[in-house]
Motif scaffolding. Structure first.
Motif, short mmCIF file in Angstrom:
data_model
loop_
_atom_site.label_atom_id
_atom_site.label_comp_id
_atom_site.label_asym_id
_atom_site.label_seq_id
_atom_site.Cartn_x
_atom_site.Cartn_y
_atom_site.Cartn_z
N SER A 1 0.84 -1.20 0.00
CA SER A 1 0.00 0.00 0.00
C SER A 1 0.88 1.25 0.00
N ARG A 2 0.53 2.21 -0.88
CA ARG A 2 1.32 3.44 -1.00
C ARG A 2 0.46 4.70 -0.93
N SER A 3 -0.86 4.55 -0.98
CA SER A 3 -1.73 5.72 -0.88
C SER A 3 -3.09 5.28 -0.34
N ILE A 4 -3.83 6.23 0.20
CA ILE A 4 -5.18 6.00 0.71
C ILE A 4 -6.11 6.99 0.03
N TRP A 5 -7.28 6.48 -0.38
CA TRP A 5 -8.24 7.31 -1.10
C TRP A 5 -9.59 7.28 -0.42
N LEU A 6 -10.28 8.41 -0.43
CA LEU A 6 -11.65 8.47 0.04
C LEU A 6 -12.56 7.98 -1.09
N THR A 7 -13.39 7.02 -0.77
CA THR A 7 -14.27 6.44 -1.79
C THR A 7 -15.17 7.50 -2.43
#
Length: 279
Positions: free
Chosen positions: A244-250
């Motif tokens: 994992s390298r980034s987190i996104w808001l759905t």
């Protein structure tokens, strides 16, 4: 210099060396803040693997090692591994004037370290256990920039924060934690989406989104209200979680083929953030 001061000074050197931080204040702060003041009266119970060992006396020199000291042994609550916390704090690189939210403050030892590092910035510490919160409040009376809240940081709105420091294992960080991060803000938390998956994750809010770095293995007691994923979640294997390298808001971006883990409000991606010209 007293025997205890000498032990604390050497302990501080070990913490700073293990952290690998370029900030000389880290060693100074570990030498300044008395760990024994946050542990209750000795002798103390040391957790070693599955065993519990009682220190031979109430001499504070016994706690200036990389040992877990029990705060509530029956509930599995301890004062935390100093090496781990030194690494986390070093990686976060707290700066004077920054605001910190500490989730799972226990009796306040690491809250005190953070308070010294960001002074005159403010630290807001959440602790769900009433007895521990009361002890933390008393222990932190000398730290005027630290406030203790006996409450649930999962359901309570967090203040805007440059740093969010989480000391309880979560299956997925609540959406409101990410939204509370200021630009350039950092969130560190123990990610435990499955029984055999446990990472310390550093999230940084950039102009392009939330960068994500699972930088070491980590295991904490579960965070009440955030330790179980929803039934529709896509739970990662340890290998996928590590990518994992980034987190996104759905709500901002639906999950795609780069997804390593998918939850109701957010998803993790193996794609790093793209730096745009001028950023």
């Amino acid at each position: 210099m007293t025997r205890t001061q000498d032990a604390r000074k050497f302990y501080a050197r070990l913490m700073a060396a293990n952290a690998g931080s370029a900030d000389p204040r880290l060693e100074e702060i570990f030498a300044e803040v008395p760990r024994e003041a946050f542990l209750g009266p000795g002798p103390w119970t040391i957790i070693a693997g599955k065993s519990r060992i009682t220190t031979p006396s109430d001499d504070p020199v016994h706690v200036y090692q990389n040992v877990l000291v029990a705060l509530d042994a029956d509930k599995g609550i301890n004062n935390g591994e100093p090496f781990l916390h030194a690494m986390w704090i070093g990686k976060l690189a707290p700066r004077p004037g920054e605001s910190v939210t500490h989730i799972g403050a226990g009796t306040g030892y690491y809250t005190a370290l953070l308070a010294r590092l960001v002074s005159p910035g403010l630290v807001t510490a959440f602790e769900l256990e009433g007895g521990l919160a009361a002890l933390a409040r008393k222990n932190l009376e000398a730290y005027g920039n630290a406030t203790v809240i006996h409450g649930d940081a999962v359901t309570t709105s967090l203040p805007p924060s440059d740093i969010i420091y989480v000391n309880a294992g979560v299956a997925v960080p609540p959406l409101q934690w990410l939204k509370a991060l200021a630009p350039g803000g950092r969130l560190v938390f123990p990610w435990r989406p499955a029984e055999r998956v446990g990472f310390a994750v550093l999230v940084t809010r950039t102009a392009n989104g939330f960068a994500c770095d699972p930088f070491m293995g980590s295991w904490f007691i579960p965070c009440s209200g955030a330790s179980v994923a929803g039934p529709t979640a896509k739970i990662p294997s340890r290998q996928r979680a590590a990518r994992s390298r980034s987190i996104w808001l759905t709500a901002d971006r639906p999950s795609d083929r780069t997804a390593t883990a998918i939850f109701d409000d957010i998803w993790f991606s193996s794609r790093g953030l793209v730096t745009r010209p001028g950023n």
